[in-house]
Design a protein around this motif. Structure first.
Motif, PDB file in Angstrom:
ATOM      1  N   PRO A 231     -13.376  12.242   8.517  1.00  0.00           N
ATOM      2  CA  PRO A 231     -13.268  13.412   7.571  1.00  0.00           C
ATOM      3  C   PRO A 231     -14.335  14.416   7.608  1.00  0.00           C
ATOM      4  O   PRO A 231     -13.619  15.568   6.976  1.00  0.00           O
ATOM      5  CB  PRO A 231     -12.833  12.580   6.349  1.00  0.00           C
ATOM      6  CG  PRO A 231     -14.085  11.496   6.441  1.00  0.00           C
ATOM      7  CD  PRO A 231     -13.979  11.141   7.622  1.00  0.00           C
ATOM      8  N   LEU A 232     -15.066  14.411   8.447  1.00  0.00           N
ATOM      9  CA  LEU A 232     -16.096  15.727   8.253  1.00  0.00           C
ATOM     10  C   LEU A 232     -15.353  16.704   9.067  1.00  0.00           C
ATOM     11  O   LEU A 232     -14.756  16.902  10.033  1.00  0.00           O
ATOM     12  CB  LEU A 232     -17.228  15.210   9.242  1.00  0.00           C
ATOM     13  CG  LEU A 232     -17.941  13.994   8.668  1.00  0.00           C
ATOM     14  CD1 LEU A 232     -19.273  13.595   9.592  1.00  0.00           C
ATOM     15  CD2 LEU A 232     -18.637  14.538   7.211  1.00  0.00           C
ATOM     16  N   GLY A 233     -15.744  17.969   8.183  1.00  0.00           N
ATOM     17  CA  GLY A 233     -14.962  19.202   8.636  1.00  0.00           C
ATOM     18  C   GLY A 233     -13.648  19.423   7.839  1.00  0.00           C
ATOM     19  O   GLY A 233     -13.239  20.461   7.904  1.00  0.00           O
ATOM     20  N   MET A 234     -13.316  18.551   7.160  1.00  0.00           N
ATOM     21  CA  MET A 234     -12.179  18.665   6.276  1.00  0.00           C
ATOM     22  C   MET A 234     -12.538  19.637   5.079  1.00  0.00           C
ATOM     23  O   MET A 234     -13.582  19.474   4.634  1.00  0.00           O
ATOM     24  CB  MET A 234     -11.443  17.325   5.883  1.00  0.00           C
ATOM     25  CG  MET A 234     -10.451  17.286   4.723  1.00  0.00           C
ATOM     26  SD  MET A 234      -9.834  15.840   4.388  1.00  0.00           S
ATOM     27  CE  MET A 234      -9.360  14.925   6.030  1.00  0.00           C
ATOM     28  N   ALA A 235     -11.569  20.350   4.563  1.00  0.00           N
ATOM     29  CA  ALA A 235     -11.911  20.902   3.177  1.00  0.00           C
ATOM     30  C   ALA A 235     -12.209  20.184   2.219  1.00  0.00           C
ATOM     31  O   ALA A 235     -11.707  18.929   1.759  1.00  0.00           O
ATOM     32  CB  ALA A 235     -10.516  21.745   2.686  1.00  0.00           C
ATOM     33  N   GLY A 236     -13.367  20.375   1.566  1.00  0.00           N
ATOM     34  CA  GLY A 236     -14.003  19.542   0.389  1.00  0.00           C
ATOM     35  C   GLY A 236     -14.749  18.682   1.108  1.00  0.00           C
ATOM     36  O   GLY A 236     -15.421  17.889   0.086  1.00  0.00           O
ATOM     37  N   GLN A 237     -15.076  18.224   2.209  1.00  0.00           N
ATOM     38  CA  GLN A 237     -16.185  17.343   3.017  1.00  0.00           C
ATOM     39  C   GLN A 237     -17.172  18.077   3.729  1.00  0.00           C
ATOM     40  O   GLN A 237     -17.111  19.218   3.837  1.00  0.00           O
ATOM     41  CB  GLN A 237     -15.145  16.562   4.092  1.00  0.00           C
ATOM     42  CG  GLN A 237     -14.114  15.845   3.458  1.00  0.00           C
ATOM     43  CD  GLN A 237     -14.620  14.590   2.576  1.00  0.00           C
ATOM     44  OE1 GLN A 237     -15.612  14.000   2.867  1.00  0.00           O
ATOM     45  NE2 GLN A 237     -13.973  14.031   1.542  1.00  0.00           N
ATOM     46  N   PRO A 238     -18.255  17.617   3.644  1.00  0.00           N
ATOM     47  CA  PRO A 238     -19.320  17.890   4.545  1.00  0.00           C
ATOM     48  C   PRO A 238     -18.891  18.222   6.085  1.00  0.00           C
ATOM     49  O   PRO A 238     -18.035  18.027   6.395  1.00  0.00           O
ATOM     50  CB  PRO A 238     -20.529  16.840   4.890  1.00  0.00           C
ATOM     51  CG  PRO A 238     -20.038  15.844   3.700  1.00  0.00           C
ATOM     52  CD  PRO A 238     -18.674  15.918   3.660  1.00  0.00           C
ATOM     53  N   PRO A 239     -19.623  19.223   6.614  1.00  0.00           N
ATOM     54  CA  PRO A 239     -19.359  19.773   8.037  1.00  0.00           C
ATOM     55  C   PRO A 239     -19.686  18.817   8.962  1.00  0.00           C
ATOM     56  O   PRO A 239     -20.423  17.879   8.926  1.00  0.00           O
ATOM     57  CB  PRO A 239     -20.158  21.215   8.292  1.00  0.00           C
ATOM     58  CG  PRO A 239     -21.130  20.837   7.143  1.00  0.00           C
ATOM     59  CD  PRO A 239     -20.845  20.126   5.969  1.00  0.00           C
ATOM     60  N   LEU A 240     -19.003  18.853  10.243  1.00  0.00           N
ATOM     61  CA  LEU A 240     -19.325  17.805  11.251  1.00  0.00           C
ATOM     62  C   LEU A 240     -20.233  18.469  11.937  1.00  0.00           C
ATOM     63  O   LEU A 240     -20.091  19.716  12.458  1.00  0.00           O
ATOM     64  CB  LEU A 240     -18.063  17.568  12.348  1.00  0.00           C
ATOM     65  CG  LEU A 240     -18.244  16.856  13.293  1.00  0.00           C
ATOM     66  CD1 LEU A 240     -18.840  15.535  13.173  1.00  0.00           C
ATOM     67  CD2 LEU A 240     -17.166  16.930  14.411  1.00  0.00           C
TER      68      LEU A 240
END
Length: 288
Positions: free
Chosen positions: A205-214
């Motif tokens: 889920p990294l990079g998803m809105a509300g999640q940390p960036p990948l």
């Protein structure tokens, strides 16, 4: 008695499945409905018992956290779903029996089919993430003949997942690494790319809105890599934007979302999903 299917999970309000299936039902001219249903872990067994007795209910899609919990509650589970250890689609038979399927794996592969129809000297995929989605993706890619590099926060978990779902065969050896391995630049000299198929997949889920960036440095992408991000919100993630800017082909997460839904739709309603426009209208709905 209007036939219906639905999607279950907790939470469930964020699910895009009703938009997808509702669109197809309308386009196909099918009198049917597709609903959302909030089902808790404690209420899962009762939910399935009630729906089993309802002849209008054709089945459901299963989201987190129930994909593994439903397994012992079903009468039949497909070999692929058994191997992955997760069910995302349940279909009710006319006798009330419940069959579990996993459409995530074929849905993931759908946009890659033109490439997979070609012959390659070697296929290698770098897969980021070891969660539920990664299980289906690892199994699908292993079956398609890829050598896998699986990256997770816990390399031991990644190794265990590979040993379970993609045991080495034919001299191919898969590798487990830390997710942090891909965060820093590399000066690795990739070999001749001719005849090779390289894939980079964000299955986290990294990079998803509300999640940390990948954190992924593009120097880890071999020349000509296909970059696939299963995140759907936003559909164009920073990873895909960076890959496109580098001239690499990309695949967004709506491809997998729509692909797995199309296979479920056929199971629920007995007819292929109407996709004659290449999903253009549906993608516009999903990104509005």
């Amino acid at each position: 008695m209007i036939p219906y299917a639905e999607v279950i999970g907790e939470p469930i309000a964020q699910s895009k499945s009703p938009v997808i299936h509702g669109h197809w039902l309308e386009r196909a001219g099918i009198e049917g409905e597709y609903r959302r249903c909030l089902v808790s872990a404690e209420g899962l067994a009762d939910y399935l018992a009630e729906r089993r007795a309802d002849p209008a209910w054709h089945g459901c899609n299963v989201t987190m956290p129930h994909k593994q919990a439903v397994l012992p509650l079903l009468d039949h589970v497909s070999p692929l779903a058994t191997r992955i250890g997760a069910v995302n689609t349940i279909v009710r038979g006319i006798d009330g029996t419940l069959a579990g399927h996993n459409t995530d794996a074929p849905g993931f592969l759908e946009p890659l089919r033109p490439l997979l129809a070609q012959s390659h000297l070697l296929r290698m995929a770098r897969v980021l993430g070891t969660g539920g989605a990664a299980r289906a993706i690892v199994a699908a890619l292993a079956d398609a003949g890829f050598v896998l590099v699986l990256a997770g926060r816990d390399p031991a978990k990644a190794r265990a997942l590979l040993d379970e779902l993609a045991p080495a065969s034919g001299g191919l050896e898969h590798h487990a690494v830390s997710l942090a391995h891909f965060a820093d630049p590399t000066d690795f000299a990739f070999d001749d790319r001719q005849g090779l198929l390289d894939l980079v997949v964000n299955a986290s889920p990294l990079g998803m809105a509300g999640q940390p960036p990948l954190a992924f440095d593009l120097s880890h992408m071999p020349p000509g890599s296909v970059v696939y991000d299963i995140v759907t919100h936003p559909a164009r993630t920073p990873l895909l934007d960076a890959a496109s800017a580098a001239g690499l082909p990309t695949v967004d997460g709506l491809n997998m979302l729509i692909g797995q839904a199309a296979k479920a739709f056929a199971l629920f309603f007995g007819t292929p999903a109407p996709r004659e426009d290449g999903d253009a209208e549906l993608r516009a709905l999903l990104t509005a």
